[in-house]
Scaffold this motif. Structure first.
Motif, short mmCIF file in Angstrom:
data_model
loop_
_atom_site.label_atom_id
_atom_site.label_comp_id
_atom_site.label_asym_id
_atom_site.label_seq_id
_atom_site.Cartn_x
_atom_site.Cartn_y
_atom_site.Cartn_z
N THR A 35 4.29 14.33 -3.45
CA THR A 35 5.68 14.18 -3.02
C THR A 35 5.89 14.37 -1.53
OG1 THR A 35 6.00 16.51 -3.57
CG2 THR A 35 6.70 14.89 -5.19
N LEU A 36 4.84 14.65 -0.74
CA LEU A 36 5.07 14.93 0.67
C LEU A 36 5.74 13.74 1.35
CD1 LEU A 36 4.81 16.75 3.09
CD2 LEU A 36 2.50 15.84 3.46
N SER A 37 5.16 12.55 1.17
CA SER A 37 5.77 11.37 1.78
C SER A 37 7.12 11.06 1.16
CB SER A 37 4.83 10.16 1.62
OG SER A 37 4.58 9.89 0.25
N LEU A 38 7.25 11.32 -0.15
CA LEU A 38 8.52 11.06 -0.82
C LEU A 38 9.61 12.00 -0.30
CD1 LEU A 38 9.86 9.36 -3.04
CD2 LEU A 38 9.28 11.16 -4.66
N ILE A 39 9.27 13.28 -0.15
CA ILE A 39 10.25 14.25 0.35
C ILE A 39 10.63 13.92 1.79
CG2 ILE A 39 10.55 16.68 1.01
CD1 ILE A 39 8.88 17.42 -1.42
N LEU A 40 9.63 13.60 2.60
CA LEU A 40 9.92 13.22 3.99
C LEU A 40 10.83 11.99 4.03
CD1 LEU A 40 6.44 13.73 5.69
CD2 LEU A 40 8.49 15.15 5.92
N GLY A 41 10.55 11.03 3.13
CA GLY A 41 11.39 9.83 3.08
C GLY A 41 12.82 10.16 2.72
N LEU A 42 13.00 11.03 1.71
CA LEU A 42 14.35 11.39 1.29
C LEU A 42 15.10 12.13 2.39
CD1 LEU A 42 13.65 12.53 -2.39
CD2 LEU A 42 14.82 10.45 -1.65
N LEU A 43 14.38 12.94 3.18
CA LEU A 43 15.03 13.65 4.28
C LEU A 43 15.41 12.72 5.43
CD1 LEU A 43 12.81 16.88 4.44
CD2 LEU A 43 15.12 16.66 3.50
N VAL A 44 14.57 11.71 5.66
CA VAL A 44 14.78 10.82 6.79
C VAL A 44 15.77 9.71 6.48
CG1 VAL A 44 13.61 9.12 8.27
CG2 VAL A 44 12.54 11.33 7.82
N VAL A 45 15.84 9.29 5.20
CA VAL A 45 16.64 8.12 4.83
C VAL A 45 18.08 8.18 5.30
CG1 VAL A 45 17.71 7.03 2.81
CG2 VAL A 45 15.25 7.18 2.96
N PRO A 46 18.80 9.30 5.18
CA PRO A 46 20.20 9.29 5.66
C PRO A 46 20.32 8.91 7.13
CG PRO A 46 19.81 11.21 4.28
CD PRO A 46 18.48 10.57 4.50
N PHE A 47 19.43 9.46 7.98
CA PHE A 47 19.48 9.12 9.40
C PHE A 47 19.07 7.66 9.62
CE2 PHE A 47 18.43 13.61 8.89
CZ PHE A 47 19.47 14.19 9.59
N ALA A 77 0.81 -1.21 0.00
CA ALA A 77 0.00 0.00 0.00
C ALA A 77 0.85 1.27 0.00
CB ALA A 77 -0.93 0.00 1.21
N GLY A 78 2.01 1.22 0.66
CA GLY A 78 2.83 2.43 0.78
C GLY A 78 4.10 2.39 -0.02
N TRP A 79 4.07 1.70 -1.18
CA TRP A 79 5.30 1.52 -1.95
C TRP A 79 5.93 2.85 -2.36
CZ3 TRP A 79 9.25 -1.28 -2.79
CH2 TRP A 79 10.03 -1.11 -3.93
N ALA A 80 5.09 3.82 -2.78
CA ALA A 80 5.64 5.11 -3.22
C ALA A 80 6.41 5.79 -2.10
CB ALA A 80 4.51 6.01 -3.72
N ALA A 81 5.87 5.73 -0.88
CA ALA A 81 6.55 6.36 0.25
C ALA A 81 7.77 5.55 0.68
CB ALA A 81 5.59 6.50 1.43
N LEU A 82 7.74 4.23 0.44
CA LEU A 82 8.85 3.38 0.86
C LEU A 82 9.98 3.32 -0.15
CD1 LEU A 82 6.85 0.39 2.38
CD2 LEU A 82 8.09 2.15 3.62
N LEU A 83 9.77 3.91 -1.34
CA LEU A 83 10.80 3.86 -2.37
C LEU A 83 12.14 4.42 -1.90
CD1 LEU A 83 11.63 3.22 -5.26
CD2 LEU A 83 10.69 5.43 -5.96
N PRO A 84 12.19 5.58 -1.19
CA PRO A 84 13.49 6.06 -0.69
C PRO A 84 14.17 5.06 0.23
CG PRO A 84 11.86 7.80 -0.56
CD PRO A 84 11.11 6.55 -0.89
#
Length: 390
Positions: A168-180, A32-39
């Motif tokens: 892109t809200l979830s995508l942007i949040l994912g990209l910001l969080v992924v490094p941590f 269900a959340g594949w787009a947000a989980l892509l990062p």
């Protein structure tokens, strides 16, 4: 019929139900959340490439820092910072060049389009004029159908890109969080695996470790071979085109590297953009562009890659072609991209479980030893198995 040991009591049966329910929920969330989980998926790819460096740095630091958690944190920090610095260096020097060449290509598109229209209106009738009427009609109808399909595919791709960018809200949040998140994953790798294995019945844990090891080996080998292949094809293609004096050489090298990730058809897709450019602006270079591209593909594919990564999935090219077609039908682009490693994982897990039901796999260790000796896998299996059990 004998009840399995992990279902012997009511308490164990309830635990099995809870674990099964958890796996179903996780699968549903992933779908269900594949787009947000892509990062995070891309983060896992990065983790696969960085963890060997982390383990190497940890081994060196543990001789100086005797506390293992501190050595691990320092190793992750050093690898993380060096990787981030290299990425920033590459992006600041590479992205402006690509962006400039992409803008130049956009300015060329009207001229390319006009040239192709002229070719189709003037040269194509001359090409088919010597054919029977039935063949001429078939060629023209198929050409029109192919052009319409290409335009429709481009429109669908553009619309899909717009849809992704508008959500892109979830995508942007994912990209910001992924490094941590990536830092924590690499630091606590062993704790996470221990927690995962603790969910399984004790009698299953060695088999589960072996299965995870099989999947890890395929994924690590495939990702490494794909990234190395993309880098080599991209760099060598760009340098070759620069030497030849081909315009937008860096852009064509980037396209060649990116399309290399697509099994079988990727190398053929990568040569299409520079050939179309050559048809429109430098017809005298069409043959040389194709020849140079074919030479690069053969040098990388036949001479360099076998010594670097070998056959990562050990699947015959004829079967890969069938798998790519099936993957495209089932899941479109992602199916094409992932069908080969997924098929290799399923094959290896099936072989292992099959051995466990025969006289060659009376124990998990014997099944794994038999698998390694008969599968044609690289000897790295032994070292990676030890790392997973550490």
């Amino acid at each position: 019929m004998q009840v399995p040991s992990f279902l012997a009591t009511a308490r164990l049966r309830w635990r099995a139900v809870l674990v099964a329910a958890l796996l179903v929920i996780i699968l549903w969330v992933v779908i269900a959340g594949w787009a947000a989980l892509l990062p995070f998926f891309l983060g896992l790819v990065a983790a696969y490439m960085l963890l060997p460096l982390v383990r190497l740095a940890e081994g060196s630091l543990s001789k100086v820092v005797h506390r293992k958690p501190v050595a691990r944190t320092l190793a992750v920090s050093i690898v993380f910072l060096i990787t981030a610095a290299l990425l920033v260096l590459v992006l600041f020097n590479f992205v402006p060049i690509i962006w400039g060449q992409l803008r130049a290509l956009l300015r060329m598109l009207p001229g390319i389009y006009n040239r192709l229209v002229i070719l189709l209106q003037s040269d194509w009738p001359d090409f088919v004029s010597g054919l029977p009427i039935e063949l001429q009609d078939a060629f023209n109808s198929n050409l029109n159908r192919a052009i319409n399909s290409l335009l429709e595919s481009a429109q669908r791709g553009a619309l899909r890109t717009v849809n992704i960018l508008t959500q892109t809200l979830s995508l942007i949040l994912g990209l910001l969080v992924v490094p941590f998140w990536l830092f924590v994953v690499m630091r606590d790798e062993h704790k996470m695996w221990r927690g995962f294995y603790s969910l399984a019945p004790a009698s299953w844990r060695e088999d589960l470790r072996n299965i995870i090891n099989l999947i890890d080996y395929v994924m690590h080998s495939y990702i490494r071979s794909q990234l190395v292949g993309m880098l080599l094809v991209g760099v060598i293609t760009a340098v070759t085109f620069l030497v030849m004096g081909v315009d937008l050489a860096i852009l064509w090298g980037t396209v060649a590297g990116l399309t290399e990730v697509i099994p079988i058809i990727g190398p053929y897709l990568g040569v299409i953009p520079p050939v179309i450019w050559a048809i429109a602006y430098r017809p005298d270079m069409i043959i040389w562009v194709v020849v140079a591209y074919v030479i690069v593909q053969n040098i990388v594919g036949s001479l360099i890659m076998p010594h670097i990564s070998g056959n990562a999935t050990r699947i015959h090219p004829a079967i890969v072609i069938v798998l790519v077609i099936v993957g495209a039908q089932v899941a479109e682009f992602w199916g094409v991209l992932l069908i080969v490693p997924v098929a290799a994982m399923i094959r290896d897990v099936f072989r292992y479980l099959y051995l466990r039901t025969t006289e060659y796999g009376t124990s998990a260790q014997e099944a794994m030893e038999t698998f390694r000796s008969h599968s044609g896998a690289h000897p790295r299996y032994t070292r990676r198995l030890k790392l997973f059990k550490a």
